[in-house]
Design an enzyme around this catalytic site. Structure first.
Site, PDB file in Angstrom:
ATOM      1  N   HIS A 303       0.816  -1.216   0.000  1.00 23.43           N
ATOM      2  CA  HIS A 303       0.000   0.000   0.000  1.00 23.43           C
ATOM      3  C   HIS A 303       0.852   1.270   0.000  1.00 23.43           C
ATOM      4  O   HIS A 303       0.341   2.367  -0.228  1.00 23.43           O
ATOM      5  CB  HIS A 303      -0.979   0.001   1.176  1.00 23.43           C
ATOM      6  N   ASP A 338       0.127  -7.825   1.139  1.00 22.25           N
ATOM      7  CA  ASP A 338       0.498  -6.411   1.306  1.00 22.25           C
ATOM      8  C   ASP A 338       2.017  -6.242   1.405  1.00 22.25           C
ATOM      9  O   ASP A 338       2.521  -5.525   2.263  1.00 22.25           O
ATOM     10  CB  ASP A 338      -0.179  -5.818   2.556  1.00 22.25           C
ATOM     11  N   SER A 418       4.729   2.209   8.114  1.00 23.85           N
ATOM     12  CA  SER A 418       4.419   1.072   7.245  1.00 23.85           C
ATOM     13  C   SER A 418       5.640   0.704   6.411  1.00 23.85           C
ATOM     14  O   SER A 418       6.230   1.551   5.740  1.00 23.85           O
ATOM     15  CB  SER A 418       3.248   1.414   6.321  1.00 23.85           C
TER      16      SER A 418
END
Length: 559
Positions: A303, A338, A418
């Protein structure tokens, strides 16, 4: 008056000239040279001062007169002298015995009224008086010769470089202020000595009683004494609140930090964690990444870079701990876990050591390293709160739709972490930070102690496949399920079975509740996904289901 022609004056003939003067040099009374004319022509000629009617009569007479007849000449009209008023004569007339403009016998007499006239105002003096630096006078004394004017093209000067406005008729007028009467105030003569003012009058203007002045003087003396006493004490003994003899103790720090501390781990792992920046047109995003191979391969979340995956002219760059910035290319990405891998062209990067996530236990110390909110190299610490926590990820604005078998930690993780590293106490990476739970509806409320990371065992397998082939194949059971519970056990109930899938080939039917895949217990639909994903395509595994209250074990070959 007779109409007979007048005879010429003595010494002149009829043409205005003398008899003995040559005819060519004769002139008429107007000054023009006389010309020989016939008697009738001379009568018709216009003569100054002679009326036209006389000339006409002369011409008429000439028609029948003798050739020597002359025209009449009229005498000038006498001057008219009106009578003079005796009163005006007494005022404006000359004194008796005076024939010229001035009386030569009265030159030395003083002027009447000039000495007693008041002085002119300053405005009149400035406008009409002689310039202060000029010695010339406007009126000449009797018998004084007039000043010889200079050349017409040279200005008359009264000082070096200046035009004499007093003598120069071409100079412009200088207008001063209006001649207003000013009240003349008598200025006191400061030279005269007067009574001196006392200190009381100067300070208080005689409004303070002498007794009050004495009290004020006493108070001033007391204040001076008290101030001097305090100043002496301060100068000799110093401020009573300070102590010049105090020396703060200095604690000697250890030069080497024990292995396993947060500081020691951070020094080794921070150089292997990078900031990832993505820009697509006027939009952009940022995250973190971990260098997992010496050839410049960096693992991060899908993402983080998904917005630049299929967009032309998108820019992805990495910023290392020392500030080095290098462009990055997307090697491959996996939307079901992901994860994504980037390639950076940089020599001898610091590579992180990969640990074992299956060996983690709840309560182990962990450290989160990344770039939260763009703050590169941020280090936070916590513990492992839970392991094998199924979590579905669906990033807004991305194509991520993954279910991960997450490691839960209370280490502070915020947007921007992230793709960063979750490190154990030995400095080995045990997970990739991916998600947080917040109290805000938009998911940007910050850390509340619920962070989730992808286990490094899954990361190693997915990243290695992406580096080798650019894509990843996941095992699939071929069923759609939902989470159910009968009060005694939880599981994933099959809603439908896909034709030709592994579940259809093994005999799994709709309504079955799957409670175990291999040796892993399944308590929800998301947990079934992560349990199947841990196995390879083509692998044969036992699947335990509950059908009509009975448990059945079916062998399934994953596709």
């Amino acid at each position: 008056m007779s109409d007979q022609p007048r005879r010429p004056a003595q010494g002149f003939d009829a043409d205005g000239g003398r008899p003995d003067q040559p005819e060519a040099d004769r002139q008429d009374p107007t000054g023009r040279p006389a010309q020989p004319v016939h008697p009738w022509q001379g009568a018709a000629r216009s003569t100054p001062g002679v009326p036209a009617e006389h000339l006409t009569r002369g011409r008429e007479a000439g028609n029948g007169a003798q050739p020597n007849a002359q025209p009449h000449r009229i005498a000038p009209r006498p001057l008219r002298r009106p009578p003079v008023d005796p009163a005006q004569t007494s005022v404006f007339g000359r004194p008796r015995g005076v024939t010229g403009s001035f009386d030569p016998n009265r030159r030395d007499l003083p002027s009447r009224g000039i000495e007693h006239a008041p002085p002119p105002t300053e405005a009149l003096a400035q406008a009409f008086s002689r310039p202060p630096r000029s010695n010339d006078r406007l009126q000449r004394a009797p018998g004084e010769q007039p000043m010889t004017p200079g050349p017409a093209d040279e200005p008359v000067l009264w000082n070096a470089g200046e035009r004499d406005a007093w003598r120069d008729p071409a100079a412009g007028a200088m207008i001063g202020p209006p001649a207003l009467a000013e009240e003349q105030q008598e200025k006191p003569d400061r030279s005269e000595s007067g009574p001196l003012l006392s200190a009381r009058e100067v300070l208080f203007g005689r409004r303070v009683h002498p007794r009050a002045l004495a009290i004020l003087a006493v108070l001033a003396v007391l204040l001076a004494v008290v101030g001097g006493f305090i100043g002496r004490i301060t100068a000799e003994e110093g401020n009573p609140l300070t102590n010049p003899d105090v020396t703060l103790a200095e604690v000697e720090q250890g030069t080497q930090r024990p292995k396993g501390t947060v500081a020691s781990v951070a020094q080794r792992v921070v150089p292997a964690v990078v900031s990832v920046e993505v820009r697509v047109g006027s939009q952009g995003g940022s995250g973190s990444g971990v260098v997992i191979d010496g050839n410049g391969y960096v693992v991060t979340n899908n993402h983080v870079v998904s917005m630049a995956a299929d967009t032309p002219n998108a820019q992805v760059s990495t910023v290392f701990h020392d500030g080095t910035r290098a462009p990055a290319r997307i090697v491959g990405r996996d939307v079901k876990t992901d994860l994504a891998v980037l390639k950076v062209e940089i020599a001898n990067p610091t590579v992180a050591q990969l640990g074992d996530s299956d060996s983690l236990s709840v309560g182990d110390d962990v450290i989160a390293i990344g770039s939260p909110l763009g703050l590169a190299g941020t280090v936070t610490s916590g513990i492992v709160s839970s392991v094998h926590r199924p979590l579905r990820l669906a990033g807004e604005g991305t194509d991520t739709n993954a279910v991960i078998d997450a490691i839960q930690t209370d280490a502070a993780i915020n947007p921007g972490n992230s793709g960063g590293a979750l490190v154990d106490g030995n400095g080995a990476v045990v997970g990739i930070n991916s998600a947080i739970r917040t109290l805000g509806s938009s998911g940007e409320g910050g850390s509340i102690g619920l962070g989730f990371a992808i286990p490094i065992d899954d990361v190693r397998r997915i990243a290695q496949e992406l580096i080798r082939t650019g894509n990843v194949l996941h095992a699939d059971l071929g069923v759609n399920t939902k989470s159910v519970s009968d009060g005694l056990a939880d599981g994933a109930q099959v809603q439908n079975v896909q034709d030709g899938s592994a579940a259809a080939a093994s005999g799994i039917a709709e309504g079955d509740v799957i409670i175990r895949v291999g040796d892993r217990k399944v308590g929800s639909a998301d947990e079934l996904v992560v349990a199947v994903d841990r196995h390879q395509v083509g692998e044969r595994i036992p699947v335990t289901v509950v059908r009509q209250g009975r448990e059945l074990v079916l062998d399934v070959t994953l596709k």
